[in-house]
Design a protein around this motif. Structure first.
Motif, PDB file in Angstrom:
ATOM      1  N   LYS A 103       0.816  -1.216   0.000  1.00  0.00           N
ATOM      2  CA  LYS A 103       0.000   0.000   0.000  1.00  0.00           C
ATOM      3  C   LYS A 103       0.851   1.269   0.000  1.00  0.00           C
ATOM      4  O   LYS A 103       0.342   2.357   0.257  1.00  0.00           O
ATOM      5  CB  LYS A 103      -0.911  -0.001   1.232  1.00  0.00           C
ATOM      6  N   SER A 104       2.156   1.133  -0.276  1.00  0.00           N
ATOM      7  CA  SER A 104       3.027   2.308  -0.145  1.00  0.00           C
ATOM      8  C   SER A 104       2.691   3.410  -1.151  1.00  0.00           C
ATOM      9  O   SER A 104       2.994   4.587  -0.917  1.00  0.00           O
ATOM     10  CB  SER A 104       4.493   1.907  -0.274  1.00  0.00           C
ATOM     11  N   ALA A 105       2.010   3.050  -2.260  1.00  0.00           N
ATOM     12  CA  ALA A 105       1.632   4.081  -3.242  1.00  0.00           C
ATOM     13  C   ALA A 105       0.769   5.158  -2.589  1.00  0.00           C
ATOM     14  O   ALA A 105       0.814   6.333  -2.989  1.00  0.00           O
ATOM     15  CB  ALA A 105       0.887   3.440  -4.412  1.00  0.00           C
ATOM     16  N   ILE A 106       0.005   4.779  -1.581  1.00  0.00           N
ATOM     17  CA  ILE A 106      -0.888   5.754  -0.918  1.00  0.00           C
ATOM     18  C   ILE A 106      -0.048   6.782  -0.159  1.00  0.00           C
ATOM     19  O   ILE A 106      -0.259   7.991  -0.281  1.00  0.00           O
ATOM     20  CB  ILE A 106      -1.880   5.036   0.024  1.00  0.00           C
ATOM     21  N   GLU A 107       0.923   6.279   0.615  1.00  0.00           N
ATOM     22  CA  GLU A 107       1.794   7.213   1.352  1.00  0.00           C
ATOM     23  C   GLU A 107       2.578   8.088   0.367  1.00  0.00           C
ATOM     24  O   GLU A 107       2.713   9.294   0.570  1.00  0.00           O
ATOM     25  CB  GLU A 107       2.774   6.440   2.241  1.00  0.00           C
ATOM     26  N   ASN A 108       3.069   7.469  -0.696  1.00  0.00           N
ATOM     27  CA  ASN A 108       3.844   8.232  -1.692  1.00  0.00           C
ATOM     28  C   ASN A 108       3.005   9.340  -2.330  1.00  0.00           C
ATOM     29  O   ASN A 108       3.509  10.424  -2.626  1.00  0.00           O
ATOM     30  CB  ASN A 108       4.354   7.318  -2.810  1.00  0.00           C
ATOM     31  N   HIS A 109       1.728   9.065  -2.524  1.00  0.00           N
ATOM     32  CA  HIS A 109       0.860  10.052  -3.181  1.00  0.00           C
ATOM     33  C   HIS A 109       0.814  11.373  -2.399  1.00  0.00           C
ATOM     34  O   HIS A 109       0.736  12.440  -2.991  1.00  0.00           O
ATOM     35  CB  HIS A 109      -0.553   9.480  -3.347  1.00  0.00           C
ATOM     36  N   PHE A 110       0.875  11.264  -1.060  1.00  0.00           N
ATOM     37  CA  PHE A 110       0.786  12.483  -0.242  1.00  0.00           C
ATOM     38  C   PHE A 110       2.160  13.009   0.186  1.00  0.00           C
ATOM     39  O   PHE A 110       2.257  13.968   0.932  1.00  0.00           O
ATOM     40  CB  PHE A 110      -0.111  12.233   0.986  1.00  0.00           C
ATOM     41  N   ASP A 111       3.203  12.380  -0.305  1.00  0.00           N
ATOM     42  CA  ASP A 111       4.564  12.766   0.061  1.00  0.00           C
ATOM     43  C   ASP A 111       5.095  13.823  -0.926  1.00  0.00           C
ATOM     44  O   ASP A 111       4.554  14.011  -2.016  1.00  0.00           O
ATOM     45  CB  ASP A 111       5.456  11.515   0.028  1.00  0.00           C
ATOM     46  N   TYR A 112       6.197  14.459  -0.514  1.00  0.00           N
ATOM     47  CA  TYR A 112       6.874  15.430  -1.369  1.00  0.00           C
ATOM     48  C   TYR A 112       7.707  14.668  -2.405  1.00  0.00           C
ATOM     49  O   TYR A 112       8.440  13.744  -2.052  1.00  0.00           O
ATOM     50  CB  TYR A 112       7.765  16.301  -0.465  1.00  0.00           C
ATOM     51  N   SER A 113       7.572  15.027  -3.679  1.00  0.00           N
ATOM     52  CA  SER A 113       8.357  14.344  -4.706  1.00  0.00           C
ATOM     53  C   SER A 113       9.334  15.343  -5.324  1.00  0.00           C
ATOM     54  O   SER A 113       8.961  16.139  -6.200  1.00  0.00           O
ATOM     55  CB  SER A 113       7.419  13.773  -5.778  1.00  0.00           C
ATOM     56  N   PHE A 114      10.560  15.292  -4.838  1.00  0.00           N
ATOM     57  CA  PHE A 114      11.577  16.250  -5.266  1.00  0.00           C
ATOM     58  C   PHE A 114      11.790  16.190  -6.785  1.00  0.00           C
ATOM     59  O   PHE A 114      11.759  17.215  -7.466  1.00  0.00           O
ATOM     60  CB  PHE A 114      12.900  15.969  -4.523  1.00  0.00           C
ATOM     61  N   GLU A 115      11.965  14.950  -7.311  1.00  0.00           N
ATOM     62  CA  GLU A 115      12.255  14.797  -8.754  1.00  0.00           C
ATOM     63  C   GLU A 115      11.127  15.381  -9.598  1.00  0.00           C
ATOM     64  O   GLU A 115      11.357  16.139 -10.537  1.00  0.00           O
ATOM     65  CB  GLU A 115      12.422  13.317  -9.139  1.00  0.00           C
ATOM     66  N   LEU A 116       9.899  15.019  -9.253  1.00  0.00           N
ATOM     67  CA  LEU A 116       8.753  15.451 -10.050  1.00  0.00           C
ATOM     68  C   LEU A 116       8.594  16.980 -10.003  1.00  0.00           C
ATOM     69  O   LEU A 116       8.410  17.637 -11.031  1.00  0.00           O
ATOM     70  CB  LEU A 116       7.485  14.763  -9.531  1.00  0.00           C
ATOM     71  N   GLU A 117       8.718  17.547  -8.801  1.00  0.00           N
ATOM     72  CA  GLU A 117       8.533  18.995  -8.669  1.00  0.00           C
ATOM     73  C   GLU A 117       9.641  19.752  -9.402  1.00  0.00           C
ATOM     74  O   GLU A 117       9.379  20.762 -10.063  1.00  0.00           O
ATOM     75  CB  GLU A 117       8.451  19.404  -7.192  1.00  0.00           C
ATOM     76  N   THR A 118      10.876  19.251  -9.312  1.00  0.00           N
ATOM     77  CA  THR A 118      11.986  19.897 -10.020  1.00  0.00           C
ATOM     78  C   THR A 118      11.755  19.816 -11.527  1.00  0.00           C
ATOM     79  O   THR A 118      11.914  20.811 -12.255  1.00  0.00           O
ATOM     80  CB  THR A 118      13.326  19.213  -9.663  1.00  0.00           C
ATOM     81  N   PHE A 119      11.348  18.644 -11.983  1.00  0.00           N
ATOM     82  CA  PHE A 119      11.102  18.431 -13.420  1.00  0.00           C
ATOM     83  C   PHE A 119      10.013  19.386 -13.931  1.00  0.00           C
ATOM     84  O   PHE A 119      10.205  20.079 -14.941  1.00  0.00           O
ATOM     85  CB  PHE A 119      10.689  16.966 -13.655  1.00  0.00           C
ATOM     86  N   LEU A 120       8.905  19.465 -13.206  1.00  0.00           N
ATOM     87  CA  LEU A 120       7.795  20.318 -13.661  1.00  0.00           C
ATOM     88  C   LEU A 120       8.197  21.792 -13.646  1.00  0.00           C
ATOM     89  O   LEU A 120       7.830  22.557 -14.550  1.00  0.00           O
ATOM     90  CB  LEU A 120       6.561  20.091 -12.785  1.00  0.00           C
ATOM     91  N   ALA A 121       9.006  22.182 -12.630  1.00  0.00           N
ATOM     92  CA  ALA A 121       9.461  23.573 -12.547  1.00  0.00           C
ATOM     93  C   ALA A 121      10.375  23.896 -13.721  1.00  0.00           C
ATOM     94  O   ALA A 121      10.223  24.936 -14.385  1.00  0.00           O
ATOM     95  CB  ALA A 121      10.182  23.797 -11.222  1.00  0.00           C
ATOM     96  N   GLN A 122      11.308  22.977 -14.027  1.00  0.00           N
ATOM     97  CA  GLN A 122      12.246  23.202 -15.142  1.00  0.00           C
ATOM     98  C   GLN A 122      11.521  23.304 -16.476  1.00  0.00           C
ATOM     99  O   GLN A 122      11.898  24.076 -17.353  1.00  0.00           O
ATOM    100  CB  GLN A 122      13.270  22.063 -15.191  1.00  0.00           C
ATOM    101  N   LYS A 123      10.472  22.531 -16.641  1.00  0.00           N
ATOM    102  CA  LYS A 123       9.727  22.530 -17.909  1.00  0.00           C
ATOM    103  C   LYS A 123       8.699  23.654 -17.973  1.00  0.00           C
ATOM    104  O   LYS A 123       7.962  23.781 -18.960  1.00  0.00           O
ATOM    105  CB  LYS A 123       8.994  21.188 -18.093  1.00  0.00           C
ATOM    106  N   GLY A 124       8.560  24.385 -16.876  1.00  0.00           N
ATOM    107  CA  GLY A 124       7.605  25.496 -16.856  1.00  0.00           C
ATOM    108  C   GLY A 124       6.148  25.045 -16.811  1.00  0.00           C
ATOM    109  O   GLY A 124       5.247  25.801 -17.176  1.00  0.00           O
ATOM    110  N   LYS A 125       5.926  23.800 -16.383  1.00  0.00           N
ATOM    111  CA  LYS A 125       4.542  23.292 -16.300  1.00  0.00           C
ATOM    112  C   LYS A 125       3.962  23.693 -14.945  1.00  0.00           C
ATOM    113  O   LYS A 125       3.836  22.874 -14.024  1.00  0.00           O
ATOM    114  CB  LYS A 125       4.526  21.777 -16.498  1.00  0.00           C
ATOM    115  N   LEU A 126       3.613  24.984 -14.842  1.00  0.00           N
ATOM    116  CA  LEU A 126       3.312  25.535 -13.522  1.00  0.00           C
ATOM    117  C   LEU A 126       1.964  25.091 -12.960  1.00  0.00           C
ATOM    118  O   LEU A 126       1.815  24.939 -11.741  1.00  0.00           O
ATOM    119  CB  LEU A 126       3.408  27.064 -13.580  1.00  0.00           C
TER     120      LEU A 126
END
Ligand code: UTP
Length: 289
Positions: free
Chosen positions: A60-83
């Motif tokens: 069930k770890s996907a549930i905890e991950n869903h509410f966790d901070y995702s450094f890679e994803l947030e950095t990626f979206l910021a770099q691509k300007g997908k605000l």
């Protein structure tokens, strides 16, 4: 006393939704554009509660991950300007403070609540099932907290079901004290036809007092060898009091295939971007029926 914590049990095996739930928790199945569990957590947060105790199990770890901070994803979206997407992802990771407690074996809902005892301590708290959705103008949990504030005793959410379906639910009997609020005098788990005149069925929202833990410790395994929360609630009713509240809103059992379809259609019709197109599509489909 202000209620600060919500227990959300998500440790069940989800057998009714196999094969979809073989490797994916049912709470992570998507309803339109969000997993079921996000609707639940958003209701809890909209009701003023920020601390969520997840009762989890292996797989069930996907549930905890869903509410966790995702450094890679947030950095990626910021770099691509997908605000817009970045805002959405940040919103999820900031929604709640999560504490996870493991239920080592799926020994029933009562047992799932029991394993949270050390985290909850001596405070009242709410329990919201991870697969039970309520679509309401005023969040269902908030409606229930108002009833608790007045009576200061445990409250279960109930809805009226057709008489021929009462055998599938925990049913309460009681006196109506005010509009939609009942003092429970009897609680029957999955009653055999003809054994009750009541059609008030318990659904997946509870406001509980810490005394429930003592009742749970004294509850023997019931139906299916599981520790049933309903049995402990009946004990609490006898020793203190129990109230039932007929909430305003529409409830969907998203852990059931049909309930899941109903929830999907309901939330798709309400979706700000997709609703109008989906309504048109449904009308076209209906013409062919
Ligand atoms: P359900 O009975 O709907 O869950 O319990 P389940 O056992 O996963 O379902 P099926 O019947 O096999 O399809 C309601 C909620 O309580 C949790 C479930 O995860 C669900 O959110 N639960 C149930 C636990 O956390 N532990 C348990 O032992 C049982």
């Amino acid at each position: 006393m202000k209620i600060k914590k919500a227990v959300v049990p998500v440790a069940g095996l989800g057998t009714r939704f196999l094969p979809a739930t073989k490797a994916i928790p049912k709470e992570m199945l998507t309803i339109v554009d969000r997993p079921t569990i996000q609707y639940i957590v958003e209701e809890v947060v909209a009701s003023g509660i920020k601390e969520v105790v997840l009762v989890t199990a292996s797989g069930k770890s996907a549930i905890e991950n869903h509410f966790d901070y995702s450094f890679e994803l947030e950095t990626f979206l910021a770099q691509k300007g997908k605000l817009d997407l970045l805002r959405e992802v940040k919103h999820i990771s900031r929604l709640i403070d999560v504490v996870s407690v493991r239920q080592k074996e799926p020994l029933g809902l009562g047992h799932a609540v029991m394993v949270t005892e050390n985290v909850i301590g001596e405070e009242p708290f709410v329990v919201v099932l991870g697969d039970d959705l309520v679509d309401a103008e005023v969040p269902c949990v908030y409606q229930m907290l108002r009833v608790f504030e007045k009576y200061q005793e445990a409250v279960v959410a109930v809805q009226r079901v057709p008489m021929e379906e009462t055998h599938r639910y925990g049913i309460v009997e009681g006196e109506e004290l005010e509009d939609g609020v009942f003092k429970v005098s009897r609680l029957i788990e999955k009653p055999a036809p003809g054994t009750t005149k009541s059609n008030l069925a318990i659904i997946g929202r509870y406001v509980l007092r810490p005394e429930i833990y003592d009742c749970l410790h004294r509850t023997l395994p019931g139906v299916g060898g599981e520790i049933q929360l309903t049995d402990a609630l009946d004990m609490l009713r006898k020793e203190r009091a129990l109230y039932a509240y007929e909430f305003e809103g529409r409830r969907f059992d998203a852990g059931d295939k049909f309930g899941y379809l109903q929830a999907t259609v309901n939330f798709a019709l309400e979706h700000p971007e997709l609703g109008a197109r989906f309504r048109k599509f449904l009308k076209e489909v209906a013409k062919g029926l």
